[in-house]
Every structure is written in structure tokens, then in C-alpha cells.
Design a protein around this motif. Structure first.
Motif, short mmCIF file in Angstrom:
data_model
loop_
_atom_site.label_atom_id
_atom_site.label_comp_id
_atom_site.label_asym_id
_atom_site.label_seq_id
_atom_site.Cartn_x
_atom_site.Cartn_y
_atom_site.Cartn_z
N PHE A 256 -20.81 -46.27 1.35
CA PHE A 256 -21.36 -45.58 2.51
C PHE A 256 -22.18 -44.34 2.15
O PHE A 256 -23.01 -43.90 2.94
CB PHE A 256 -20.26 -45.17 3.50
N ALA A 257 -21.92 -43.74 0.97
CA ALA A 257 -22.64 -42.52 0.61
C ALA A 257 -24.16 -42.73 0.67
O ALA A 257 -24.88 -41.86 1.15
CB ALA A 257 -22.20 -42.02 -0.75
N PRO A 258 -24.67 -43.88 0.21
CA PRO A 258 -26.12 -44.08 0.33
C PRO A 258 -26.62 -44.03 1.77
O PRO A 258 -27.71 -43.52 2.04
CB PRO A 258 -26.34 -45.47 -0.26
N ILE A 259 -25.81 -44.52 2.68
CA ILE A 259 -26.23 -44.52 4.09
C ILE A 259 -26.28 -43.09 4.62
O ILE A 259 -27.26 -42.65 5.21
CB ILE A 259 -25.26 -45.37 4.95
N THR A 260 -25.19 -42.35 4.37
CA THR A 260 -25.18 -40.96 4.84
C THR A 260 -26.27 -40.15 4.15
O THR A 260 -26.88 -39.28 4.74
CB THR A 260 -23.81 -40.30 4.59
N PHE A 261 -26.50 -40.49 2.88
CA PHE A 261 -27.56 -39.81 2.13
C PHE A 261 -28.90 -39.95 2.85
O PHE A 261 -29.62 -38.97 3.06
CB PHE A 261 -27.63 -40.40 0.71
N LEU A 262 -29.22 -41.16 3.25
CA LEU A 262 -30.53 -41.38 3.88
C LEU A 262 -30.62 -40.68 5.24
O LEU A 262 -31.65 -40.11 5.58
CB LEU A 262 -30.79 -42.88 4.02
N ILE B 246 -30.72 -46.57 -6.56
CA ILE B 246 -29.27 -46.82 -6.53
C ILE B 246 -28.79 -46.95 -5.09
O ILE B 246 -27.92 -47.76 -4.77
CB ILE B 246 -28.50 -45.69 -7.25
N SER B 247 -29.41 -46.16 -4.21
CA SER B 247 -28.93 -46.15 -2.83
C SER B 247 -29.20 -47.47 -2.12
O SER B 247 -28.63 -47.74 -1.08
CB SER B 247 -29.54 -44.99 -2.07
N VAL C 1 -22.37 -40.93 -9.69
CA VAL C 1 -23.34 -41.72 -10.43
C VAL C 1 -22.64 -42.47 -11.56
O VAL C 1 -22.84 -43.68 -11.75
CB VAL C 1 -24.46 -40.81 -10.99
N VAL C 2 -21.78 -41.76 -12.30
CA VAL C 2 -21.05 -42.40 -13.41
C VAL C 2 -20.24 -43.58 -12.90
O VAL C 2 -20.27 -44.70 -13.44
CB VAL C 2 -20.13 -41.37 -14.11
N PHE C 3 -19.55 -43.36 -11.79
CA PHE C 3 -18.70 -44.38 -11.19
C PHE C 3 -19.53 -45.59 -10.75
O PHE C 3 -19.19 -46.74 -11.04
CB PHE C 3 -17.96 -43.72 -10.02
N THR C 4 -20.65 -45.29 -10.09
CA THR C 4 -21.52 -46.38 -9.64
C THR C 4 -22.02 -47.20 -10.82
O THR C 4 -21.99 -48.44 -10.81
CB THR C 4 -22.74 -45.81 -8.87
#
Lengths: 734, 342
Positions: free
Chosen positions: A315-321, A259-260, A465-468
Motif C-alpha cells: 500500500f505504501a506506493p499507493i499512499t506515496f502517489l 518500484i511503486s 527499499v531493502v525489504f522490497t
């Protein structure tokens, strides 16, 4: 062959041939220059123009003739004589001077007109001859520098350094300087430095009304509010995701990583459109809420909430990584030590883990902050009345009142904000990184996340996750059903047909769909830009990590700087710089390719530097002791070993070229329209289904292309490399 | 052709303010194996890289086979180098690695590969040509690195700490192999190491370096038996350094007087005595055994004397001494060296 070195310092034959052709044969100007009444103007080369009276073109012609004479003498002492460098430098300087002193409509200063009366007729932009002369003289300067010991006399490396510097100057720094200059002119084109202050202090920039309940805040304040909230929320969400993946038995880690990747290949606008389809006044969720709970329909999504929602999603995927990298780098023995000293899990997290995470958190925040400031697609779709800098800049150039000066001032503010954040990021990371990579495998087991934190993380991640899933479900089906906004799910191909209908007739394939034109351009531009971007990025990485030359630190800084310039600013600066001679290339496909090259080059650069730092330098030294020079070592040893970085760079360059909007929106033309600009037009017209259909097609093309590039380059490990490319911007400059 | 393979004349190499190699002079004859020995940071690797052309001197002259190569970078010199990490190209097979140099220098592929196979079989690596370096054992990798370095018949073969990646037990064998190979092909070789035992074992001559300067040049025996300075005495093998005065042709320290027939020096001086050149006898009043260790092949003692604590290495056949025993200390003439630095 042992005496190659002697030949190396010789005045470059290729550059000289190119330069001679440029001044003697090829047309100097882009279009025929006005006839001066003197000489034979039929002959469009620089030499011909000189005969026609444009004597300011004499230095380039003379320099090339002089070099030819030197070259004809076989005496090597002449060919590596220091004066070559001075002559070449002077020729290049005078070449630039005349190009900027005499514009399309005449001389920039009256004095120039008095020295060269013919200059009042003006001169068009540079053509083939002019550009090739620029390339040739750059190469000759590089060779002459190499002969004087620059880059330890390595001719290839010297050329690479000088050309990268020249290109960066022309396509990164020169536009920004031009933009700064434009800030001092009134809309009527009058030079008036005071106007900068007026524009800079305009009340609609800095107003704080929203804090005291009196109307709106200024656009700068709005931008900051958005950037900070988006940074904080994205970082917190990214942290929750990273903790779940690294520190719990969370079952869907693979899915989460997959997903990210999505936001990277998602075209702009489409997430905004999906959010409107879900939460707009007539949106699905809005409708259900009214039906079930009698919550009245409002336009709450337009403005800060909507933009924030879309940005956090992206942006959450970027900060996640970034944060995953930080968490995984924490040595578990530290936490074990804390526990053996008697700290409970929560106390350990608070007193050991959290402090160790702080540099990563700061990096993630600043990254999201910079991205938010540069974001153009989401604010323009979801902004409503909430004005941010990128949008204001866009309308200052494209809107009803063209005011480049005002756009320039806004751009300078935006640029200062991102550069400030960028500076903080490198500074903070440079000093405060606790991550130590010792090369020893860590003993000890990672501490599981304490219970309360685990709950909090789930509470943040599950809605995301639901939103995505909701957003991407809309994107997936929106293009192939009648009207997803009204929940009319009758399958239909009419949106796709509007965009991509074609007919195979006797005259070959006829493309009728309205989107074909932009799709062709997009694919072509991306396909040309990707290898060029990679080439310059990897080459620069090699120069930075493997070559020693004077001014290397500034060189490094300059290449990194181009990364921090927001796309909107790049777009405006290109308009300011390349709409007028000497380099008037707006409206061409070349400017799109060039724009992508220098926007996306830093990713190849970072990936390249990271990859090169993993490779033992003695491998290249071995190659040298066996007789290979810089170029063949690069080709036979270095490049094969850093294929993963090349892959990363190619994929990133290709994908970003397909999805970029903020810079190209200023540079597209009727002839060369890009997919994202086309989609933006559809969104503005409310043709959401068409926009979604086109976006879905783009995403499919991107996935297919990534697979194809993987096959071409030979290795495919998308997950790991995507991670590399995302975390790359947060790394401190080495 | 001269008999001098490599010559350094007043070579200096600076990195900014740091002087890594400070005005060094030496020459190496053809067919000789010379070792640069010294602690880390002494400039030995930089010197090797100056020969390879991986560094160019800041000033001074480097000659290889009689030619001045000071301004020529590595590709334009004819040297072979075996790197510490071997630096085999991981994306090329063994034969591609070995044939790389000839191909780069313009041989056609076929003859380069034929030449490569020839070298491989000379080094006992036949049949491994198609493998990747990662599929070889450490010893085989090193031999491939050597094969790659000598395939072009270099003027000089360079080894940068070639044993540091070799298992401690294998080192003796590998260094014998290197020495054997160098003799068999009559190669001029330069070898860098920080391990003095290794240097003594393989070299024709050793150049001991310290702080960018040459401390002493000599055969292993010369360096061991007549070190010229404290640094060399201490760095090569163990040494007892005794400070005292030279008076009337003898070295004097409290309770000690050693004749120095050949010197005309006077004043403060230091002598070096190797631990195995000291003989201890039971009963006496020269000193007292402080500690004793049994090392299998010999015994080691610390002995307290009026002129300082001595380290003594005694053959296992000599009678064992106990700590606390009073003993006599015998220093035979020729077993000590007067150092040039005071």
C-alpha cells in the motif's frame, strides 16, 4: 436529413426485432423446462411456454406483439405515445416479478401457486430468450423515455443511461440485496430474522480479550486493528517517500516511481510467500539471525506482523502517489511567505506545510484502510491464527461448514466498515481540500525538507527499499532455482516444467503443464474483460460529465458505490445471487468476466471523468452544430481525445483481472479456474517454488501485455498514467 | 423563403430556478449581422446557444428560415458556429476539421475534402490543410474555425465572443475581416460580445441584454444617440445621467433647464448626455473643473455643476482647461436624450 429528429422518437426497430425473436423463437429457459402435459412443449420460446400452460409468461409476449402492431402503423404519434412507456414498464415489471416469484423448485409464496397451479413445477433459470427479452425491453423503455424528453431526447444517451443503470442494478445492487436477504436464513434454509441478531452479536466477532490480556480479540476488532495500523504505517511511509521525491535532491526518484508500480502487477500470495521464505521459522533471514546472533527461530511472522509487513509493502506506493500529488500541489509561495515572516524551516513545515498536507494524509490513510480491510491474499497466507473478516467470510462459504447466512452477516459488517471509510473519504475531501488549481504557474521555489525530517524520511525509506528488493529478488529467482527457501540456488527448470511443460507433436501442441488450464482461462477472461470494463467505465464517465438527465446524482453515487464494495463481499454476493434462477450463471466464464467488469469499471470511470474534464466542451458542441449526434460525436471527437484514459483503463482492467483473487476465488470452477486460484492452491500445499514460478511468469505476461495494449492504443506513457490510475480513487467525487 | 432568418417568440430558458433568458422576442433578417451585447450573465450566450440548438427553450418558439426548430437539437439544425475557444479538433488536420461537417451529414469523403479546400482558399488558408490546428497561429486558427462553420452553407453563422482570444492589437483587423466575410458571402450572422466598442463597429443591429431580458434593439447609432434606459446609456459608451423633473415641456434640474419639445410627460425623469456633446467655455459660472486628463486624441474633464458632476470629453483642438477653473457649460439641443425609466 434535417428531419432526423422526427425519426428519432420512433419505437426502436432493433430492440423490437430482438424482443420478438426473444419471445417467439429463442429458447426462453436455460435448460428445457419440465413438461407440463399441456400444449406442445417442444417449442421452448416464451410463446411456446405460454401455450404449454406457463401463462405467467404472457405479458412479455403480449407486449412485444403490441409493439409490433404499433410499429406497423406508420403513424408517428402512436409510436411516441406515452402509453408505450407504460406498457413497456409494466411488461418489464411483470417479467421481473414472475422471474423471482417462481423459482426452480416452485413458487416463492403459496399464493403464487394458487393463482398459477403449474408454477408448483417450478421454472429453470433464464436462457437466451429470457436474457434477450430483458435487453430488448430495457432498450424499448430507454427509447420511450428519450421520446418523452429524457436526456434532452438524445436516444443514444438515454439508452446508455438506462442500460448502465440496469446492469449496475443486476450486477452490483441485486447481489448485495440478495446477500442481505441471506443473512436472515438459517444454514438449513429456514427464514428466521432473529438469526441475524444472534450472528451479529456472536462473541467471536466483537471480543476485546486481547486488550486485557485474556485470549484473543474478536474478528471485527482484529480487522480494525489491522486496518488502522496498516493505514497509519502505509501513510507514514508514503509520506516519507513523497517528501524525499518532492522536497530533496534524492537521486533515485525514477527508480522509486518504477518500484511503486510493482505492487500493481504483483499477483497476490507471492509477496506473502516471499516473506515466509525470508522470515518464516525456516526462513533465510531467520536462519542468519540464529547463526549470527543466536536469536531463536520462532513463528512470529505469522499473524499481525506478517500481514502488516506485506500490506505496508503493497500500500505504501499507493499512499506515496496520493501524497506526492498533494505535496506538489502546495503553492511554494505559501512557504516562502512563512519564511519572509520569520519562521525557520522546521517551524514553516510544522505551521504551513503540515496543515496543508492533512487532507492528503487523511485520504491516503482511508485508502490504505479500505485496501487493508478488503485484502484477502496476504491474511490467508500469513494470517496464522490471526483471523480477519475477509478470511472468515471465505471459510464460511468454502470451508467445511457452508453457511451463507453467516458469510452474509460478516460481509455486511465488512461492507459497512469500508462504506463508512469511503463516506468519510469523500466527505473529508469534499470539504477540506486546500489544493487550489488556478492554472497559473507557481512562482517561487519549493522549500527543501528540513534536516531532521530528511533524516527521519531516509530512516523509513531505506529499510523499505531493502525489504522490497529482497522480496522481489526472491520472486525473481525463486522459480528458477532448486529451493530458494533452503538457499539451494542450483538453477533448475523443474518448477517451470511442472507448470508449463508442453510438447509439439504431430497432433499440434500438447499442453501437459498443470498451470496451462488456469493460464488460458485467465488470459481469455482478462482479454475479454478489459475492453468491456473500459467500455462501460468510459461510457459512464461520458454520461456523468457530459449528459444531463433526471436522477444523475443518484446515478453517480451508485457507480461510485460499486467501488467501495470489497472483493470478498462481491464474491459472496454473487454466490448468493447467481447460484439460483432466474439468473443462474455461476460456474460459467461469463460470471468471471462480469465480476471483473463491475469491480474494475470505476477506474475507467475516474480516468474518463478526469480526462473529460480537461477537454473543452465546445469541441463536442462544435461537432453537434456540424450535424453529429451523440454517438458520432463520442466516436469521432471524444474517444480519440481521451485515449490516455482508455489506455489506463484497459491496462488496469487487464492487470487486475489477472491478479484479482478476493472475488473470483468464490466464482472459479473446475472448468474455469483462474491463475490466482491455482496459485493459492499451490501455496496451501506448501509448493512455494511452483507458486513463485507461476507468479513470475504472470508478471512477465502483464508487462508484455501493457506494452502491447500501449501499441494498440497508440500512446504509451506508463509512468504518468499509472500515477493517474492510482491517485484516481482518492479524488473527491466531482 | 421569407426575409426573416431567425425569429424568437416569447422564448424562455430556465435552469432549475434560474431564468437565464426571460421571454424575449426579436427577429433577424437575412444577410444581417446582429450582435447580442450585455454584461456577463445577461443571457446573451444562452440566446446564441438557443439559436444553435445547443440549448432547447423551456417555452416559446425559435424559428430559423421560417421553420419552427424549437424542439430540434443542434445536429438537426443548419447553423454554423465559431466558438470562443475555436473548438478545433486537435486530433484532426485542418482539412479534416473543415470536411468534418459535410462528412457527418453524408457527403462522400472526396467531395467533402474538395469543398473544404475550396473554402480554405477563399479564406486565404490554401496550403495549410495538412497541418494540425496546434501548428497554426491564433489568427489562422480562427479562420479555420470560420471555414469549418461556413462550409455547409448554414442558415445562420454564430460567433461566440470570437475576439476574446485575439491579441488586443489584432482585434480591430480580425473584426473587420469577420464583417467583410459576412458581407462577401451575404451571411446571416449573430455575434455575441460584452465589448460595446466591438459591437458598435461590426453590427447592423445590436440587441442589448440585461438580466435575461432585452433592454433595447437598434442600430449602433440609435443605441448610442438615443438610449432608452439608464442601463443602455451607461453600458454603451460613457453617459452623464442627470436626474430632475419635467415641467411644462422642459427638463429641470438645479441650475439647468433643457427644452423637451416632443414629450408630454411630467414628474421625475432622467436624461443622458454623452461626454463629447458637452462644450466647455472658459470663464463662466456654470461649474468648476475638478480634474483634467490628457488622453492623446482628446482631453477629459470632470466638471462640478449644481446638477452633479459631469464627465466631459473635449477635442484636442479646444483650449486646455486647468483644474479649479470656473467655466460655462453648453448643452446643445439634440445632444441629450430623455430616458424612459425615471
Amino acid at each position: 436529413m434535417r428531419h432526423v429528429l422526427a425519426g428519432m422518437n420512433r419505437l426502436g426497430g432493433l430492440w423490437l426485432l430482438l424482443g420478438l425473436a426473444a419471445v417467439l423463437v429463442l429458447p426462453w429457459y436455460k435448460v428445457a423446462a419440465p413438461h407440463t402435459g399441456e400444449g406442445v412443449a417442444l417449442w421452448g420460446s416464451a410463446a411456446g411456454q405460454v401455450l404449454a400452460g406457463r401463462i405467467w409468461l404472457l405479458p412479455p409476449v403480449l407486449a412485444m406483439l403490441a409493439f409490433s402492431l404499433v410499429r406497423l402503423r406508420s403513424d408517428e404519434r402512436w409510436q411516441s405515445h406515452p402509453s408505450i412507456l407504460w406498457i413497456a414498464g409494466a411488461a418489464a415489471g411483470l417479467f421481473l416479478l414472475q422471474a423471482f416469484a417462481i423459482g426452480l423448485r416452485g413458487p416463492a409464496f403459496d399464493a403464487v401457486g394458487q393463482v398459477f397451479p403449474l408454477a408448483t413445477m417450478g421454472q429453470p433459470g433464464l436462457g437466451l430468450g429470457g436474457f434477450l427479452f430483458g435487453i430488448a425491453i430495457t432498450g424499448i423503455i430507454a427509447d420511450a423515455l428519450a421520446a418523452r424528453g429524457f436526456c434532452r431526447g438524445e436516444r443514444f444517451a438515454a439508452n446508455a443511461v438506462i442500460f448502465v443503470v440496469a446492469l449496475l442494478s443486476l450486477f452490483v445492487f441485486f447481489p448485495i440485496l440478495r446477500l442481505g436477504g441471506a443473512a436472515l436464513f438459517t444454514p438449513e434454509g429456514v427464514f428466521q430474522p432473529g438469526v441475524f441478531v444472534t450472528r451479529f452479536t456472536a462473541p467471536d466477532l466483537w471480543g476485546l480479550g486481547c486488550f486485557v490480556g485474556q485470549g484473543r480479540c474478536g474478528v471485527v476488532i482484529n480487522t480494525l486493528i489491522l486496518g488502522i495500523s496498516s493505514g497509519v504505517l502505509s501513510t507514514l511511509l508514503g509520506l516519507a517517500l513523497a517528501l524525499l521525491v518532492a522536497r530533496t535532491g534524492f537521486r533515485f526518484k525514477g527508480a522509486l516511481r518504477a518500484i511503486s508500480i510493482l505492487p500493481i502487477i504483483t499477483p497476490p500470495f507471492v509477496v506473502g510467500v516471499a516473506i515466509i521464505v525470508l522470515f518464516g521459522r525456516t526462513g533465510l533471514v531467520t536462519g542468519w539471525l540464529e547463526y549470527l546472533f543466536d536469536i531463536p527461530r520462532t513463528r512470529w511472522i505469522y499473524g499481525l506482523p506478517g500481514i502488516l509487513l506485506a500490506q505496508v509493502l503493497a500500500f505504501a506506493p499507493i499512499t506515496f502517489l496520493v501524497l506526492l500529488g498533494t505535496i506538489e500541489a502546495i503553492n511554494p509561495t505559501l512557504e516562502e511567505a512563512s519564511k519572509t515572516l520569520g519562521a525557520k524551516p522546521l517551524k514553516t513545515f510544522q505551521s504551513v506545510t503540515w496543515p496543508l498536507l492533512r487532507p492528503g494524509l487523511a485520504a491516503a490513510f482511508l485508502l490504505a484502510f479500505i485496501e487493508s480491510l478488503a485484502d484477502f491474499g496476504n491474511p490467508i497466507v500469513l494470517g496464522g491464527g490471526y483471523d480477519v473478516l475477509s478470511i472468515r467470510i471465505f471459510f464460511a462459504v468454502v470451508g467445511a461448514r457452508y453457511d451463507l447466512g453467516n458469510a452474509a452477516v460478516l460481509s455486511i459488517i465488512l461492507l459497512s466498515l469500508t462504506l463508512g471509510a469511503f463516506w468519510l473519504q469523500t466527505r473529508w475531501l469534499g470539504r477540506k481540500s486546500y489544493v487550489t488549481i488556478t492554472g497559473k504557474s507557481d512562482a517561487g521555489l519549493v522549500a527543501p525538507l528540513p534536516g531532521p525530517l530528511k533524516g527521519a524520511a531516509y530512516a523509513a525509506v531505506v529499510p523499505w527499499v531493502v525489504f522490497t528488493l529482497g522480496v522481489y529478488a526472491i520472486i525473481l529467482i525463486g522459480g528458477i532455482v532448486n529451493d530458494v527457501g533452503r538457499w539451494d540456488l542450483t538453477p533448475t527448470f523443474r518448477h517451470l516444467l511442472t507448470a508449463f511443460s508442453l510438447e509439439i507433436g504431430p497432433d499440434g501442441v500438447q499442453f501437459f503443464g498443470s498451470a496451462w488450464n488456469s493460464l488460458h482461462t485467465t488470459l481469455l477472461v482478462s482479454a475479454i474483460a478489459a475492453p468491456l470494463t473500459t467500455a462501460i467505465g468510459i461510457l459512464t464517465a461520458w454520461l456523468i460529465s457530459r449528459q444531463d438527465f433526471a436522477g444523475k446524482r443518484s446515478f453517480e453515487f451508485g457507480t461510485m458505490l460499486s467501488f467501495a464494495v470489497p472483493g470478498t463481499v462481491v464474491g459472496v454476493s454473487y454466490v448468493a445471487a447467481f447460484n439460483v434462477p432466474p439468473v443462474d450463471i455461476t460456474g460459467t466464464m461469463a460470471i468471471l468476466v462480469i465480476c471483473f467488469m463491475f469491480r474494475n469499471m470505476p477506474v475507467g470511470l475516474r480516468a474518463g471523468i478526469a480526462a473529460l474534464s480537461q477537454i473543452d466542451r465546445s469541441m463536442e458542441e462544435a461537432s453537434q452544430t456540424m450535424g453529429a449526434n451523440g454517438l458520432s460525436t463520442l466516436r469521432t471527437v471524444v474517444l480519440p481525445l481521451i485515449r490516455p484514459a482508455i489506455f489506463t483503463s484497459m491496462v488496469y482492467a487487464f492487470v487486475t483481472a489477472m491478479t484479482a483473487v478476493s472475488a473470483v476465488i468464490f466464482l472459479v470452477s473446475a472448468r474455469h479456474n483462474m491463475a490466482t486460484a491455482y496459485i493459492m492452491g499451490r501455496v496451501e500445499n506448501g509448493e512455494y517454488a511452483l507458486a513463485i514460478a507461476y507468479s513470475a511468469v504472470l508478471m512477465l505476461i502483464m508487462i508484455a501485455s501493457i506494452a502491447l495494449i500501449g501499441l494498440l492504443i497508440g500512446k504509451r506513457q506508463l509512468g504518468r498514467r499509472t500515477q493517474l490510475q492510482n491517485t484516481a480513487p482518492a479524488l473527491p467525487t466531482a | 423563403m421569407t426575409d426573416t432568418a431567425i425569429e424568437f417568440v416569447d422564448v424562455v430558458k430556465c435552469y432549475g430556478a434560474v431564468t437565464a433568458v426571460d421571454t424575449i422576442n426579436f427577429s433577424i433578417s437575412r444577410g444581417e449581422l446582429v450582435t447580442f451585447l450585455g454584461p456577463s450573465g445577461c443571457g446573451k450566450t444562452t440566446s446564441l446557444r438557443l439559436i444553435a440548438g445547443l440549448e432547447l427553450p423551456t417555452s416559446g418558439t425559435v424559428r430559423i428560415a421560417g421553420e419552427d426548430v424549437s424542439t430540434r437539437a443542434a445536429p438537426d439544425r443548419n447553423v454554423g458556429m465559431v466558438f470562443q475557444s475555436y473548438a478545433l479538433f486537435p486530433h484532426m488536420s485542418v482539412i479534416e476539421n473543415v470536411a468534418y461537417g459535410p462528412t457527418i451529414r453524408g457527403s462522400d469523403k472526396k467531395s467533402a475534402i474538395a469543398r473544404g479546400h475550396e473554402i480554405l482558399s477563399m479564406l486565404g488558408l490554401e496550403g495549410l490543410g495538412k497541418r494540425l490546428p496546434s501548428e497554426l497561429s491564433g489568427g489562422q486558427q480562427q479562420r479555420v474555425a470560420v471555414a469549418r462553420a461556413i462550409v455547409q452553407q448554414p442558415d445562420v453563422l454564430l460567433f461566440d465572443e470570437p475576439l476574446s482570444n485575439v491579441d488586443a492589437k489584432l482585434r480591430r483587423r480580425v473584426r473587420e475581416e469577420i464583417r467583410d466575410l459576412q458581407r462577401r458571402f451575404n451571411l446571416t450572422a449573430v455575434y455575441v460580445t460584452h465589448d460595446q466598442e466591438e459591437a458598435l463597429a461590426v453590427s447592423d443591429r445590436i440587441i442589448v441584454m440585461s438580466n435575461g431580458k432585452i433592454a433595447q434593439i437598434g442600430t449602433p447609432r440609435e443605441l448610442y444617440e438615443s438610449p432608452s434606459s439608464r442601463f443602455v446609456a451607461d453600458f454603451i459608451g460613457d453617459a452623464n445621467l442627470i436626474e430632475g423633473q419635467i415641467e411644462n415641456g422642459a427638463f429641470r434640474a438645479p441650475g439647468l433647464s433643457l427644452p423637451l419639445p416632443a414629450t408630454s410627460r411630467t414628474g421625475p425623469a432622467v436624461i443622458s448626455i454623452r461626454p463629447e456633446r458637452i462644450v466647455l467655455k472658459k470663464s463662466g459660472s456654470d461649474g468648476k473643473v475638478k480634474s483634467a486628463s490628457y488622453l492623446g486624441s482628446r482631453r477629459e474633464y470632470r466638471v462640478e455643476t449644481a446638477y452633479g458632476t459631469l464627465l466631459v470629453s473635449a477635442p484636442i483642438s479646444a483650449p486646455a482647461l486647468e483644474p479649479g477653473e470656473e467655466i460655462s457649460v453648453i448643452l446643445s439641443p439634440g445632444g441629450y436624450t430623455l430616458l424612459s425609466d425615471a
